[in-house]
Design a protein around this motif. Sequence first.
Motif, PDB file in Angstrom:
ATOM      1  N   VAL A 111      -7.387   6.075  15.036  1.00 33.80           N
ATOM      2  CA  VAL A 111      -6.370   5.219  14.422  1.00 33.80           C
ATOM      3  C   VAL A 111      -7.002   4.613  13.167  1.00 33.80           C
ATOM      4  CG1 VAL A 111      -4.959   3.144  14.653  1.00 33.80           C
ATOM      5  CG2 VAL A 111      -5.252   4.684  16.609  1.00 33.80           C
ATOM      6  N   ILE A 112      -6.319   4.753  12.048  1.00 39.07           N
ATOM      7  CA  ILE A 112      -6.841   4.247  10.766  1.00 39.07           C
ATOM      8  C   ILE A 112      -5.802   3.304  10.168  1.00 39.07           C
ATOM      9  CG2 ILE A 112      -7.581   4.874   8.442  1.00 39.07           C
ATOM     10  CD1 ILE A 112      -8.439   7.577   9.616  1.00 39.07           C
ATOM     11  N   VAL A 113      -6.204   2.077   9.890  1.00 41.83           N
ATOM     12  CA  VAL A 113      -5.316   1.056   9.326  1.00 41.83           C
ATOM     13  C   VAL A 113      -5.823   0.683   7.941  1.00 41.83           C
ATOM     14  CG1 VAL A 113      -4.301  -1.226   9.622  1.00 41.83           C
ATOM     15  CG2 VAL A 113      -4.814   0.171  11.636  1.00 41.83           C
ATOM     16  N   VAL A 114      -4.962   0.801   6.923  1.00 44.83           N
ATOM     17  CA  VAL A 114      -5.305   0.528   5.535  1.00 44.83           C
ATOM     18  C   VAL A 114      -4.576  -0.742   5.086  1.00 44.83           C
ATOM     19  CG1 VAL A 114      -5.235   1.389   3.170  1.00 44.83           C
ATOM     20  CG2 VAL A 114      -5.637   2.971   5.065  1.00 44.83           C
ATOM     21  N   LYS A 115      -5.305  -1.659   4.448  1.00 44.01           N
ATOM     22  CA  LYS A 115      -4.689  -2.889   3.941  1.00 44.01           C
ATOM     23  C   LYS A 115      -5.591  -3.487   2.870  1.00 44.01           C
ATOM     24  CE  LYS A 115      -6.659  -5.526   7.797  1.00 44.01           C
ATOM     25  NZ  LYS A 115      -6.370  -6.396   8.965  1.00 44.01           N
TER      26      LYS A 115
ATOM     27  N   VAL B  36       0.858  -1.191   0.000  1.00 42.12           N
ATOM     28  CA  VAL B  36       0.000   0.000   0.000  1.00 42.12           C
ATOM     29  C   VAL B  36       0.890   1.236   0.000  1.00 42.12           C
ATOM     30  CG1 VAL B  36      -1.638   1.331   1.381  1.00 42.12           C
ATOM     31  CG2 VAL B  36      -1.934  -1.144   1.121  1.00 42.12           C
ATOM     32  N   SER B  37       0.511   2.250  -0.796  1.00 39.00           N
ATOM     33  CA  SER B  37       1.308   3.481  -0.861  1.00 39.00           C
ATOM     34  C   SER B  37       0.399   4.666  -1.135  1.00 39.00           C
ATOM     35  CB  SER B  37       2.377   3.360  -1.954  1.00 39.00           C
ATOM     36  OG  SER B  37       1.774   3.204  -3.227  1.00 39.00           O
ATOM     37  N   VAL B  38       0.955   5.873  -0.991  1.00 39.02           N
ATOM     38  CA  VAL B  38       0.284   7.144  -1.297  1.00 39.02           C
ATOM     39  C   VAL B  38      -1.088   7.209  -0.616  1.00 39.02           C
ATOM     40  CG1 VAL B  38      -0.202   8.819  -3.118  1.00 39.02           C
ATOM     41  CG2 VAL B  38       1.390   6.952  -3.564  1.00 39.02           C
ATOM     42  N   VAL B  39      -1.097   7.021   0.680  1.00 42.21           N
ATOM     43  CA  VAL B  39      -2.349   7.088   1.441  1.00 42.21           C
ATOM     44  C   VAL B  39      -2.686   8.543   1.753  1.00 42.21           C
ATOM     45  CG1 VAL B  39      -3.535   6.382   3.536  1.00 42.21           C
ATOM     46  CG2 VAL B  39      -1.935   4.807   2.421  1.00 42.21           C
ATOM     47  N   LYS B  40      -3.925   8.954   1.437  1.00 40.76           N
ATOM     48  CA  LYS B  40      -4.383  10.314   1.732  1.00 40.76           C
ATOM     49  C   LYS B  40      -5.685  10.247   2.525  1.00 40.76           C
ATOM     50  CE  LYS B  40      -2.371  12.354  -2.449  1.00 40.76           C
ATOM     51  NZ  LYS B  40      -2.667  13.112  -3.709  1.00 40.76           N
TER      52      LYS B  40
ATOM     53  N   ALA C  54      -0.911  -0.498   6.777  1.00 44.51           N
ATOM     54  CA  ALA C  54      -0.382   0.871   6.872  1.00 44.51           C
ATOM     55  C   ALA C  54      -1.228   1.632   7.896  1.00 44.51           C
ATOM     56  CB  ALA C  54      -0.440   1.548   5.508  1.00 44.51           C
ATOM     57  N   GLU C  55      -0.618   2.051   9.000  1.00 44.05           N
ATOM     58  CA  GLU C  55      -1.360   2.664  10.111  1.00 44.05           C
ATOM     59  C   GLU C  55      -1.133   4.170  10.140  1.00 44.05           C
ATOM     60  OE1 GLU C  55      -0.990   2.489  14.905  1.00 44.05           O
ATOM     61  OE2 GLU C  55      -1.410   0.559  13.911  1.00 44.05           O
ATOM     62  N   TYR C  56      -2.236   4.906  10.356  1.00 42.45           N
ATOM     63  CA  TYR C  56      -2.185   6.365  10.405  1.00 42.45           C
ATOM     64  C   TYR C  56      -3.081   6.855  11.539  1.00 42.45           C
ATOM     65  CZ  TYR C  56      -0.289   5.716   5.725  1.00 42.45           C
ATOM     66  OH  TYR C  56       0.480   5.309   4.674  1.00 42.45           O
ATOM     67  N   LYS C  57      -2.866   8.125  11.939  1.00 43.94           N
ATOM     68  CA  LYS C  57      -3.735   8.764  12.929  1.00 43.94           C
ATOM     69  C   LYS C  57      -4.320  10.019  12.306  1.00 43.94           C
ATOM     70  CE  LYS C  57      -1.636   6.979  17.169  1.00 43.94           C
ATOM     71  NZ  LYS C  57      -0.988   7.292  18.465  1.00 43.94           N
ATOM     72  N   PHE C  58      -5.602  10.275  12.607  1.00 40.42           N
ATOM     73  CA  PHE C  58      -6.293  11.418  12.030  1.00 40.42           C
ATOM     74  C   PHE C  58      -7.315  11.938  13.032  1.00 40.42           C
ATOM     75  CE2 PHE C  58      -9.604  13.452   9.500  1.00 40.42           C
ATOM     76  CZ  PHE C  58      -8.861  14.241   8.642  1.00 40.42           C
ATOM     77  N   LYS C  59      -7.392  13.262  13.156  1.00 37.11           N
ATOM     78  CA  LYS C  59      -8.347  13.877  14.072  1.00 37.11           C
ATOM     79  C   LYS C  59      -9.472  14.510  13.284  1.00 37.11           C
ATOM     80  CE  LYS C  59      -8.778  16.978  18.040  1.00 37.11           C
ATOM     81  NZ  LYS C  59      -8.080  17.867  18.991  1.00 37.11           N
ATOM     82  N   THR C  60     -10.706  14.121  13.629  1.00 35.70           N
ATOM     83  CA  THR C  60     -11.867  14.725  12.972  1.00 35.70           C
ATOM     84  C   THR C  60     -12.043  16.157  13.478  1.00 35.70           C
ATOM     85  OG1 THR C  60     -13.317  13.810  14.658  1.00 35.70           O
ATOM     86  CG2 THR C  60     -13.022  12.525  12.640  1.00 35.70           C
ATOM     87  N   SER C  61     -12.641  16.981  12.630  1.00 37.67           N
ATOM     88  CA  SER C  61     -12.809  18.388  12.995  1.00 37.67           C
ATOM     89  C   SER C  61     -14.072  18.580  13.839  1.00 37.67           C
ATOM     90  CB  SER C  61     -12.913  19.241  11.735  1.00 37.67           C
ATOM     91  OG  SER C  61     -14.052  18.866  10.987  1.00 37.67           O
TER      92      SER C  61
ATOM     93  N   THR D 176      -9.651  -0.367   8.714  1.00 41.35           N
ATOM     94  CA  THR D 176      -9.996  -0.617  10.112  1.00 41.35           C
ATOM     95  C   THR D 176      -9.768   0.682  10.891  1.00 41.35           C
ATOM     96  OG1 THR D 176      -9.305  -2.928   9.920  1.00 41.35           O
ATOM     97  CG2 THR D 176      -9.478  -2.024  12.145  1.00 41.35           C
ATOM     98  N   TYR D 177     -10.741   1.061  11.731  1.00 44.63           N
ATOM     99  CA  TYR D 177     -10.599   2.335  12.428  1.00 44.63           C
ATOM    100  C   TYR D 177     -11.237   2.265  13.816  1.00 44.63           C
ATOM    101  CZ  TYR D 177     -15.399   2.959  10.707  1.00 44.63           C
ATOM    102  OH  TYR D 177     -16.730   2.794  10.432  1.00 44.63           O
ATOM    103  N   TYR D 178     -10.698   3.084  14.725  1.00 43.18           N
ATOM    104  CA  TYR D 178     -11.241   3.171  16.093  1.00 43.18           C
ATOM    105  C   TYR D 178     -10.650   4.412  16.761  1.00 43.18           C
ATOM    106  CZ  TYR D 178      -6.718   0.981  17.182  1.00 43.18           C
ATOM    107  OH  TYR D 178      -5.378   0.691  17.275  1.00 43.18           O
ATOM    108  N   PRO D 179     -11.353   4.973  17.732  1.00 39.21           N
ATOM    109  CA  PRO D 179     -10.804   6.125  18.452  1.00 39.21           C
ATOM    110  C   PRO D 179      -9.536   5.719  19.198  1.00 39.21           C
ATOM    111  CG  PRO D 179     -13.167   5.914  18.840  1.00 39.21           C
ATOM    112  CD  PRO D 179     -12.726   4.656  18.173  1.00 39.21           C
ATOM    113  N   VAL D 180      -8.595   6.619  19.270  1.00 39.45           N
ATOM    114  CA  VAL D 180      -7.345   6.343  19.965  1.00 39.45           C
ATOM    115  C   VAL D 180      -7.637   5.905  21.394  1.00 39.45           C
ATOM    116  CG1 VAL D 180      -5.205   7.356  20.844  1.00 39.45           C
ATOM    117  CG2 VAL D 180      -6.005   7.915  18.534  1.00 39.45           C
ATOM    118  N   GLY D 181      -7.036   4.781  21.799  1.00 37.80           N
ATOM    119  CA  GLY D 181      -7.224   4.264  23.153  1.00 37.80           C
ATOM    120  C   GLY D 181      -8.516   3.494  23.346  1.00 37.80           C
ATOM    121  N   ARG D 182      -9.322   3.322  22.284  1.00 41.51           N
ATOM    122  CA  ARG D 182     -10.609   2.627  22.399  1.00 41.51           C
ATOM    123  C   ARG D 182     -10.674   1.499  21.353  1.00 41.51           C
ATOM    124  NH1 ARG D 182     -14.613   5.503  24.847  1.00 41.51           N
ATOM    125  NH2 ARG D 182     -15.635   3.450  24.909  1.00 41.51           N
TER     126      ARG D 182
END
Length: 474
Positions: free
Chosen positions: A319-323, A252-256, A335-342, A283-289
């Motif tokens: 936490v967002i995991v792409v595969k 996996v590459s170029v994740v946006k 590929a694991e990333y972190k993102f904060k919703t507005s 796969t996604y879940y709130p950080v720490g949850r």
Amino acid sequence: ATASANCTTDMTKFAYVSSTTGLSFVDVGLTQQKYYYCVKACDSTNECSAVSDTVSLLPDGRWRVAPTMVASPSAAVKTKSAAITWSTNRDSNSFIKYGKSSGSYGEEVGSSEQVSLHTISLTGLDPGTTYYYKALWTDEDGNTGESGELTFSTNPAPAVSAVKVTDLGLYSAYITFTLKNATRAKVEYGKTVNYGSFVSVTTATNESSYTIKLEELTEGTSYHMRISAEDEEGNTFTSDDYTFATLPLPKVSVVKIQQVRGMPTATIRISWLSNTGISSIVTYYPVGRSEMTKDQIVLTLTKAHEMIIKDLTDDTDYVIVVKGKDLAGNSSQPAEYKFKTSTDLRPPSISELKTESTVMGVGEEAKAQIVIYWDTDEPATAQVEYGEGTGSDYPNRTQEDEALNLNHTVTIPDLRPNQVYHLRVVTKDKAGNVTTSYDNVLITPKSTKAALDLVVESLSKSFGFFNNLNSIVK
């Protein structure tokens, strides 16, 4: 007789030698002088024919006729060779002349050895070809004999067909093929046409199918492959060159990751690329949850991926995991990333706004009510502002229903029948964003008169009862 004599005039000079039931006689133990012979043919009762002409021969030790063939030529054939065998009644050499057309013999092979059992090997023949031949033999005295024209057909060459590469994996591949007229086969393979590696299998000469597994290959690599088959003589026949490529390890590459604005709930768009066709798994879940983990999956295999994730919590770190997985089930490295919703700044959207009005009771005691229905595209509260007549002021409002719902119902009671009212809906989402609907104008239904009033009114219209009564009073 050993002196000059004639069978018809000097029969007394001849001595009886022998009798035979055959058509020939061999006189042995002679000396080097001329001999004279007479022949009679006699039946079973000893009745004999007239004497033959006189035959004279000088036994010089030489054959004057070729040896007789006592066993006809036969051919034991293989793919590129044939062994021709035949027999003669006495020793002679052995030769075979042969060619691909009847009566045309461009090749001749033989042996000068004097034998009565003859075997000549023909080599360098073409597989699956009919040949025409004759056997020739010459004795020591130069007498030559030959057979009639005969034919033989060489065995067909090994034939490879239906070659397929199946079940491609990261490090292996299965090769299936059909083969006939072979005793052994090799699947040769490598990264170039020099091959370099092979797997062998013993085969049957009848047409059969085989499956060979190639292992310890390199992932994501192109290979050359061919089938090499051996016939019963060890001759090698090779198929065409085939190519295949092992599956690449999915990457996996170029994740946006982008926030999608204007949505009723926190929504993100995730896009990425992969080096091979794989499914899309986020796969996604709130950080720490991690107990709140959710998966969103698209099974379609592609190299360009996009996914919309809705109903997230505003102003929250995720936490967002792409595969993904390829056709063979090989999974990419996550590929694991972190993102904060507005923060939610968008008010709810109102739709399906409807009103209904009814009257309860009759006469002066009658009361009207209005029921308002509407939907919102996100959970929100419910309240209605209203006033009599038309205008821009809303002096009255219902109690706010603070429960966050998508479908709303509010009732305004104790209104006057047959009265104009205007109203609007007020709804608020969890973040406090408020939406107010357009102004709605409606008239409540008329009330139904009391029973006594209806009777009096009916009598008045029909008989002028009240008018007469008024005249009497006056």
